[in-house]
Enzyme design. Structure first.
Site, short mmCIF file in Angstrom:
data_model
loop_
_atom_site.label_atom_id
_atom_site.label_comp_id
_atom_site.label_asym_id
_atom_site.label_seq_id
_atom_site.Cartn_x
_atom_site.Cartn_y
_atom_site.Cartn_z
CB CYS A 35 -0.90 0.03 1.23
SG CYS A 35 -2.08 -1.31 1.30
CG ASP A 37 2.77 5.23 3.81
OD1 ASP A 37 3.94 5.54 3.57
OD2 ASP A 37 1.82 5.99 3.65
CB CYS A 62 6.25 9.85 2.12
SG CYS A 62 5.12 10.12 3.48
CB CYS A 106 2.77 10.33 8.20
SG CYS A 106 2.89 10.30 6.40
#
Ligand code: FES
Length: 322
Positions: A35, A37, A62, A106
């Site tokens: 996916c 992450d 990221c 995140c």
């Protein structure tokens, strides 16, 4: 291009506790490399005091995911498990002087990993392991329980906010109708409990610092293969370049490219361009690359992706895109 605080950049380029805790007795894994992450959090918990004595993370994702994971470990080391569980994703974002709204997922991933690790330590089964909850977003494997929890904790009120905070609905969008139903349900439940969602949202906005724009001159360093005078470092760089050259044809076959940007100790910075840039599957490429480079060097390295600007791609320059 997102605007990032100096603190996000600091934690991206110099992450704290980017490691697997060797004598860990708790571990929380969330997300999925497929996916884009994934975060694995390992903790060393004192069994007598339940204080977190050490914490480490391994992240594929990221730069904001890396910075959020780094921040999380800094926040929770020294806390008891009960106090650590009180940490919210908003606190992780605040620790970093704010995250762009589109990157709030995140911070949520960090919080989810912490809860998973504590549950693992206590021998509990996480309530949102998709056996209890209904899978809402297949692209990112997110169920209704997680969406509801994040909606309530952050005072979310729109699909766009749910996408920003959970990633659910951020790819094919076929789950948007379901997300809307879950959002409505969550808002109804909070109203029933007498919670003012708008007030929660306002409180979060009040404490969240506004990220500062990136300085126009800010650019990561370029690959230094030809600049180093240290023969050992040059040897490591050559080995890394060799591995990247091996994987590049497969990446180029998919219409992308990958370049070495810089190496600092165990951190390898690469830029991905073309179709690979922003592709959810780039996480797989990076995971594969990380394993191969670690094998070639005989040491564990972490590969961090940077994204080159389109104008400068051919010059191997890159702009921050955490
Ligand atoms: S199923 Fe949710 S974005 Fe595709």
């Amino acid at each position: 291009m997102w605007d990032y605080s100096e603190k996000v950049k600091q934690h991206f380029f110099n992450p704290k506790n980017a490691k697997l805790v060797s004598d860990a007795n708790a571990r929380g894994d969330v997300g999925s490399i497929s996916c884009g992450d994934a975060l694995s959090l390992s903790l060393k918990v004192n069994p007598d005091t339940e204080i977190i004595e050490d914490a480490g993370f391994q992240t594929f994702g990221c730069g904001s995911a890396i910075a959020s994971s780094s921040a999380l470990t800094e926040i929770i080391i020294g806390k008891t498990l009960d106090d650590a569980l009180k940490v919210t994703n908003q606190e992780i974002a605040d620790f970093l002087d704010g995250l762009p709204p589109e990157k709030m997922h995140c911070s949520v991933m960090g919080m989810e990993a912490l809860h998973a690790a504590v549950a693992n330590y206590r021998g509990e089964v996480m309530e949102d392991d998709h056996e209890e909850g209904e899978l809402i977003c297949k692209c990112f494997a997110i169920d209704d329980l997680m969406i509801k929890r994040v909606v309530k904790a952050n005072g979310l009120q729109s699909i766009e906010e749910v996408v920003n905070y959970t990633k659910a609905g951020g790819a094919c969008t076929s789950c948007h109708e379901k997300i809307e139903w879950v959002l409505d349900e969550a808002l109804a439940e909070t109203a029933e409990a007498g919670i003012d969602v708008a007030a929660v949202a306002r409180a979060n906005q009040k404490v969240a610092a506004v990220p500062q724009p990136i300085a126009a001159t800010a650019k990561p360093k370029m690959a230094v293969v030809s600049e180093t005078s240290d023969p050992e470092h040059a040897k490591r760089l050559a080995l890394i370049e060799q591995v990247i050259d091996e994987v590049r044809p497969a990446v180029q076959a998919d219409g992308g490219d990958i370049q070495l940007v810089d190496v600092e100790d165990h951190l390898v910075f690469v830029s991905m361009s073309g179709n690979c840039s922003g592709c959810g599957l780039s996480g797989l490429t990076l995971a594969n690359l990380e394993i191969k480079i670690s094998d070639a060097l005989g040491e564990t390295v972490t590969v961090f992706p940077l994204q080159p600007s389109s104008e400068d791609a051919e010059k191997k320059e890159a702009t921050y895109d955490l």
